[in-house]
Design a protein around this motif. Sequence first.
Motif, short mmCIF file in Angstrom:
data_model
loop_
_atom_site.label_atom_id
_atom_site.label_comp_id
_atom_site.label_asym_id
_atom_site.label_seq_id
_atom_site.Cartn_x
_atom_site.Cartn_y
_atom_site.Cartn_z
N GLU A 47 26.54 -13.91 -11.11
CA GLU A 47 26.98 -13.80 -9.72
C GLU A 47 27.35 -15.16 -9.13
O GLU A 47 28.29 -15.27 -8.35
N ILE A 48 26.65 -16.20 -9.54
CA ILE A 48 27.00 -17.55 -9.07
C ILE A 48 28.39 -17.92 -9.59
O ILE A 48 29.22 -18.46 -8.87
N LYS A 49 28.64 -17.61 -10.85
CA LYS A 49 29.93 -17.97 -11.48
C LYS A 49 31.07 -17.07 -11.03
O LYS A 49 32.23 -17.47 -11.12
N ASN A 50 30.76 -15.89 -10.53
CA ASN A 50 31.79 -14.91 -10.15
C ASN A 50 32.47 -15.35 -8.85
O ASN A 50 31.84 -15.43 -7.81
N VAL A 51 33.76 -15.61 -8.93
CA VAL A 51 34.48 -16.10 -7.74
C VAL A 51 34.57 -15.03 -6.65
O VAL A 51 34.83 -15.35 -5.49
N LYS A 52 34.36 -13.77 -7.00
CA LYS A 52 34.45 -12.69 -6.01
C LYS A 52 33.13 -12.43 -5.30
O LYS A 52 33.07 -11.67 -4.35
N THR A 53 32.06 -13.05 -5.79
CA THR A 53 30.75 -12.84 -5.19
C THR A 53 30.68 -13.49 -3.82
O THR A 53 31.21 -14.57 -3.61
N HIS A 54 30.00 -12.81 -2.91
CA HIS A 54 29.75 -13.33 -1.56
C HIS A 54 29.09 -14.70 -1.68
O HIS A 54 28.54 -15.06 -2.71
N VAL A 55 29.11 -15.46 -0.62
CA VAL A 55 28.63 -16.84 -0.64
C VAL A 55 27.12 -16.94 -0.82
O VAL A 55 26.63 -17.84 -1.47
N CYS A 164 33.89 -22.18 -1.90
CA CYS A 164 33.36 -22.65 -3.17
C CYS A 164 31.86 -22.88 -3.18
O CYS A 164 31.27 -23.01 -4.23
N CYS A 165 31.24 -23.00 -2.02
CA CYS A 165 29.81 -23.27 -1.95
C CYS A 165 29.05 -21.97 -2.15
O CYS A 165 29.24 -21.02 -1.39
N LYS A 166 28.21 -21.91 -3.17
CA LYS A 166 27.38 -20.73 -3.41
C LYS A 166 25.94 -21.09 -3.05
O LYS A 166 25.43 -22.13 -3.46
N ILE A 167 25.32 -20.23 -2.26
CA ILE A 167 23.94 -20.44 -1.87
C ILE A 167 23.10 -19.34 -2.50
O ILE A 167 23.43 -18.17 -2.42
N VAL A 168 22.01 -19.75 -3.16
CA VAL A 168 21.04 -18.80 -3.68
C VAL A 168 19.76 -19.06 -2.91
O VAL A 168 19.29 -20.19 -2.83
N LEU A 169 19.22 -18.01 -2.29
CA LEU A 169 17.98 -18.19 -1.55
C LEU A 169 16.89 -17.30 -2.14
O LEU A 169 17.16 -16.24 -2.67
N THR A 170 15.66 -17.80 -2.06
CA THR A 170 14.52 -16.99 -2.46
C THR A 170 13.61 -16.82 -1.26
O THR A 170 13.44 -17.73 -0.45
N THR A 171 13.02 -15.65 -1.18
CA THR A 171 12.15 -15.34 -0.06
C THR A 171 11.20 -14.21 -0.46
O THR A 171 11.47 -13.48 -1.40
N ASP A 175 14.18 -8.71 4.43
CA ASP A 175 14.89 -8.81 5.71
C ASP A 175 15.54 -10.17 5.90
O ASP A 175 16.59 -10.29 6.54
N VAL A 176 14.93 -11.24 5.36
CA VAL A 176 15.52 -12.57 5.46
C VAL A 176 16.85 -12.58 4.72
O VAL A 176 17.84 -13.13 5.20
N CYS A 177 16.90 -11.93 3.55
CA CYS A 177 18.16 -11.83 2.79
C CYS A 177 19.22 -11.12 3.63
O CYS A 177 20.37 -11.55 3.70
N LYS A 178 18.81 -10.03 4.27
CA LYS A 178 19.76 -9.25 5.07
C LYS A 178 20.25 -10.05 6.28
O LYS A 178 21.44 -10.07 6.59
N GLN A 179 19.31 -10.73 6.96
CA GLN A 179 19.66 -11.50 8.15
C GLN A 179 20.58 -12.67 7.83
O GLN A 179 21.38 -13.09 8.65
N MET A 180 20.50 -13.17 6.58
CA MET A 180 21.35 -14.29 6.17
C MET A 180 22.58 -13.79 5.42
O MET A 180 23.28 -14.58 4.78
N ASN A 181 22.84 -12.48 5.53
CA ASN A 181 24.03 -11.85 4.95
C ASN A 181 24.18 -12.09 3.46
O ASN A 181 25.28 -12.32 2.95
#
Length: 196
Positions: A47-55, A164-171, A175-181
């Motif tokens: 998903e990080i490498k996929n250019v179509k994946t959301h940010v 081009c900036c991909k953000i991966v977050l852990t929580t 709901d934090v994932c949802k709130q951060m889209n």
Amino acid sequence: MTRLNVFNINLPTELNPPGSETILKISTKYLEGLKDVESTKAYIISEIKNVKTHVVIGLHGMGGIGKTTLMQEINNEFEKDPHKRFTFVIMAIVSDSPNIKKLQNQIGERVGLNIQNIESETVRASRLLKRLKNESIVIILDDIWNAHDLSTIGIPRGNGENKCCKIVLTTRNEDVCKQMNADPIIHMACLNHNQA
């Protein structure tokens, strides 16, 4: 907590000399061969490498389950990327009471931007946004407890600022994932009895 007095000296903010490492390898206790963890790792990397994946890519699961260890391993995996898709891969721990200036300093230092002498978080965020918006970067934000507006930190979003900036977050909290889209949102389950 001790508070340091910072004097705002109007020194020019400039890029540090070239040579910043693309990836800082992190010592980890990652165990290879755990089928569920390996498939989660492979999915996140794809998903990080996929250019179509959301940010923003979100990973959630209970505390102590191994999210941080998995992110450390993913950070290290990009050292082996033969295509060098990303200029920088940066991992930062956010925690339940984040120090935004420390986080900004950490990201700035990794991309060769000296913002330590700037007191204003808003000015620091502006300088970071300007520096990061033209780069292909992976930023791993680990252990987020509450949703954050990434642009106030200085991290570009895919709303025209940067694709081009991909953000991966852990929580721990979906709901934090949802709130951060975040999209996709991935649940990290407990290991089954045999794997544990």
